[in-house]
Design an enzyme around this catalytic site. Structure first.
Site, PDB file in Angstrom:
ATOM      1  N   ARG B 262      40.230  34.630  29.146  1.00 52.71           N
ATOM      2  CA  ARG B 262      39.108  33.779  28.497  1.00 52.71           C
ATOM      3  C   ARG B 262      38.448  34.615  27.544  1.00 52.71           C
ATOM      4  O   ARG B 262      38.016  35.541  27.672  1.00 52.71           O
ATOM      5  CB  ARG B 262      38.157  33.402  29.599  1.00 52.71           C
ATOM      6  CG  ARG B 262      36.883  32.688  29.088  1.00 52.71           C
ATOM      7  CD  ARG B 262      37.311  31.178  28.829  1.00 52.71           C
ATOM      8  NE  ARG B 262      36.056  30.587  28.559  1.00 52.71           N
ATOM      9  CZ  ARG B 262      35.882  29.351  28.297  1.00 52.71           C
ATOM     10  NH1 ARG B 262      37.147  28.782  27.917  1.00 52.71           N
ATOM     11  NH2 ARG B 262      34.704  28.687  27.903  1.00 52.71           N
ATOM     12  N   GLN B 273      31.436  45.423  30.089  1.00 52.21           N
ATOM     13  CA  GLN B 273      31.175  46.164  31.286  1.00 52.21           C
ATOM     14  C   GLN B 273      30.693  45.515  32.378  1.00 52.21           C
ATOM     15  O   GLN B 273      30.860  45.796  33.577  1.00 52.21           O
ATOM     16  CB  GLN B 273      30.356  47.492  30.749  1.00 52.21           C
ATOM     17  CG  GLN B 273      30.577  48.664  31.484  1.00 52.21           C
ATOM     18  CD  GLN B 273      29.757  49.687  31.156  1.00 52.21           C
ATOM     19  OE1 GLN B 273      28.706  49.629  30.830  1.00 52.21           O
ATOM     20  NE2 GLN B 273      30.625  50.876  30.955  1.00 52.21           N
ATOM     21  N   GLU B 358      33.940  31.623  65.727  1.00 51.77           N
ATOM     22  CA  GLU B 358      34.491  32.523  66.246  1.00 51.77           C
ATOM     23  C   GLU B 358      33.419  33.758  66.531  1.00 51.77           C
ATOM     24  O   GLU B 358      33.813  34.713  66.726  1.00 51.77           O
ATOM     25  CB  GLU B 358      35.711  33.516  65.605  1.00 51.77           C
ATOM     26  CG  GLU B 358      36.582  32.078  65.347  1.00 51.77           C
ATOM     27  CD  GLU B 358      38.019  32.246  65.919  1.00 51.77           C
ATOM     28  OE1 GLU B 358      38.281  33.272  66.297  1.00 51.77           O
ATOM     29  OE2 GLU B 358      38.791  31.286  65.814  1.00 51.77           O
TER      30      GLU B 358
END
Lengths: 258, 376
Positions: B262, B273, B358
């Site tokens: 892109r 950066q 869980e």
């Protein structure tokens, strides 16, 4: 019934494939190494027969660098009963003649009723090994089979040609090669992978087979030059100025594309 | 050992790429639970990854299992997560069942011709699991179950339900683990819940109305059920966390490719950066999560005394890190990340619930924190 299937480790066709310009050999570090898909299909032919017949012993055999052991073991995980790995630094870069002599010696040593190979490896693309092996083993050969039927004492199948197909058969022992028309191979499952490490895995050197890779009395091919594939150049653009169709036809004819 | 694990992972990768990845978007959109695909997962050995070989398990280690579930989740996080729950059920029967129970249920569970569901949570008892009210009344050689279980994965499709039910006093000490086979009279299911993610597996209530099963269907001793339920969850948490890791790793790999391709303001996104720092953090978080998971899996394999906290830490960290990485991968894709066809938003939706189920990540902190404080 003892069936030997030749398997080969090749660079993954999805990755970049390169030649090492120093040695002329495939650069094995350039892409992931996998079991050649055509080898897997050849193995599937043998395993499917073994499943149906019940009493066939399937052996995978490969001439390959030491590092290929894990790939050969995948054949055991898929269901082969044992493996023979011919591995010798002296065989690096072997031409088809030396390869055929070595593999034929290994096949003879192992014993066989039927040898099954792919018709063409993805990397070397020689396509003649099956015929060379049959010659050296002095047994009948049926190449490029798109269907295979194995019986107790014979093998038959369909061999496609440019003009049609032929039905061929041969008494055993024999060597056959198969095409991609045959079914996809099964997945190895966890049980197969765990069992693979307990199956016989024989590693042989050239000396074990009484083959001298440096024997100059045998005809051998010599590579005289190697070059990198030229980078792809931009395609030809045809601007339509009323004669676009004619120009496209001329281009196709000039390049022998029609 | 490494070569063997590599071969296992390669087999899982082939399966995930061939059978799961091409279908994940459609199964999500159509809320389709692919039972036929699960059978093939069973053929591969995924039905009882760490179940003993005797009745058909693969008998691999927990360390193998986390690597396997990570790889599987790259193909479809929801199906990988369901398979992880199925494995928890199979393991509980293999570990706490007697020989007859194992012989009866393990072969089908290992082959995934029979699916398993875990029934602990209730409408009125989630994190406070010891407060469950589903009862199992003793009547001669039978238990008679009454009550409602909530958020049961696979409910309505499973052959085997492990039900934590009250057989005695209030609290954790009065609970037993009882296997209820599908088709038992009085067993019924609620509607398939409309969920944010996990659409490729059904989630329903399981309703018990005078459900009668023999006492011989109980796993372990009477009143030992709560401990069995929690032990199942230790490993379950690792597998769910491994599924998070796989989904997030897939999203990161996609994002990496995207920022290369892109271009914005005349240069690839990857040239910024800020993008590089973001990618570095994503990679670091996932590596840290993987290290914690492998550490906990090794402790589970070795039966280390601090396995509960190790699993809780790994589950909390990995599921949080993975969700954040997947969500960041979505952001890196800009508007495309929000589209179904890119698959990233699906993984974000799927991974969100791993921070809840869980044992919620708050309960994970409670386990770790309590253990710390109690050391004083």
């Amino acid at each position: 019934m003892k069936i030997i299937v030749l398997v080969k480790e090749v660079p993954d066709t999805y990755g970049e494939r390169k030649l090492d310009l120093e040695t002329g050999l495939a650069d094995r570090g350039a892409s992931e190494a996998v079991l050649d898909e055509i080898s897997e299909r050849a193995l599937e032919v043998a395993l499917a027969y073994a499943d149906a017949a019940g009493e066939a012993e399937v052996v995978v055999l490969s001439m390959a660098p030491e590092s290929a052991a894990a790939t050969i073991r995948k054949g055991l995980a898929m269901g082969a009963a044992s493996a023979v790995h011919v591995s010798d630094p002296g065989l690096a870069g072997a031409d088809l003649g030396l390869t055929a002599r070595t593999i034929a010696a290994a096949i003879r040593r192992t014993g066989f009723d039927l040898v099954i190979t792919g018709n063409l490896s993805t990397d070397g693309s020689g396509g003649v090994l099956a015929a060379m092996l049959a010659e050296l083993l002095e047994v009948p050969n049926a190449t490029a089979l798109s269907s295979v039927e194995i019986a107790g004492d014979s093998v038959s199948g369909t061999r496609s040609t440019d003009d049609g197909y032929m039905r061929v058969s041969a008494p055993l022992p024999a060597v056959i090669s198969i095409t991609e028309a045959l079914p996809d191979a099964r997945f190895p499952n966890f049980k197969g992978i765990m069992a693979a490490k307990k199956k016989p895995f024989e590693t042989l050197s050239a000396a074990d087979l009484e083959i001298d890779p440096a024997d100059v009395s045998v005809a051998a091919s010599i590579m005289t030059g190697i070059a990198e594939k030229p980078p792809r150049s931009a395609g030809v653009k045809i601007t339509d100025e009323g004669d676009g169709g004619t120009k496209i036809a001329e281009y196709l004819i000039a390049n022998r594309l029609v | 050992m490494t070569e063997e694990r590599d071969a296992l992972i390669e087999a899982v990768r082939e399966f995930a790429e061939a059978e799961l990845a091409p279908n994940a978007a459609r199964w999500d959109a159509e809320k389709h639970f692919p039972i036929d695909t699960l059978r093939r997962a069973g053929d591969l050995g995924l039905g009882g990854v760490y179940v003993r070989e005797e009745f058909g398990g693969s008998e691999l280690s927990r360390l193998d299992a986390v690597a396997i579930f990570e790889e599987l989740a790259k193909g479809d996080t929801t199906i990988a997560a369901y398979i992880s729950i199925h494995n928890m059920v199979a393991w509980m029967i293999d570990t706490f069942g007697d020989a007859a129970q194992r012989e009866r249920w393990i072969p089908g569970l290992a082959a995934m011709t029979a699916l398993g569901s875990y029934c602990l949570t209730e409408p009125g008892a989630g994190s406070d699991a010891a407060a469950i009210t589903t009862s199992a009344r003793r009547d001669g050689d039978d238990y008679v179950l009454n009550g409602v279980k909530q958020f049961v994965s696979g409910a309505g499709s499973s052959a085997v339900y492990i039900v934590m039910a009250r057989t005695g006093e209030a609290g954790a000490k009065g609970i037993s683990a009882i296997v209820v086979p599908d088709g038992t009279p009085g067993l019924s299911f609620g509607r398939n819940e409309q969920k944010m993610g996990w659409n490729a597996q059904p989630t329903r209530q399981v309703v018990f109305d005078e459900v009668r099963v023999p006492v011989s269907n109980r796993l372990g001793a009477e009143s030992a059920g709560f401990g069995i339920a929690l032990k199942g969850l230790d490993g379950g948490r690792l597998n769910i966390a491994a599924c998070s890791l796989g989904g997030a790793q897939w999203a990161l790999d996609r994002a990496l490719r995207y920022v290369h391709e892109r271009e914005t303001f005349g240069a690839p996104l990857a040239a910024n950066q800020s993008i590089m720092f973001t990618l570095a953090d994503m990679e670091t978080e996932l590596q840290a999560a993987r290290a914690l998971l492998e550490r906990a899996a090794t402790k589970l394999d070795e039966g280390a005394p601090d396995v509960v906290t190790a699993c809780a830490m790994a589950k909390r960290f990995a599921t949080d890190a993975a969700f954040n990485v997947a969500n960041t991968a979505l952001q890196l894709h800009g508007g495309y990340g929000y589209l179904h066809e890119y698959g990233i938003e699906r993984v974000v939706r799927d991974l969100r619930v791993h921070q809840i189920l869980e044992g919620t990540n708050e309960i994970m902190r409670l386990i770790v924190g309590r253990n710390l404080v109690n050391r004083l």
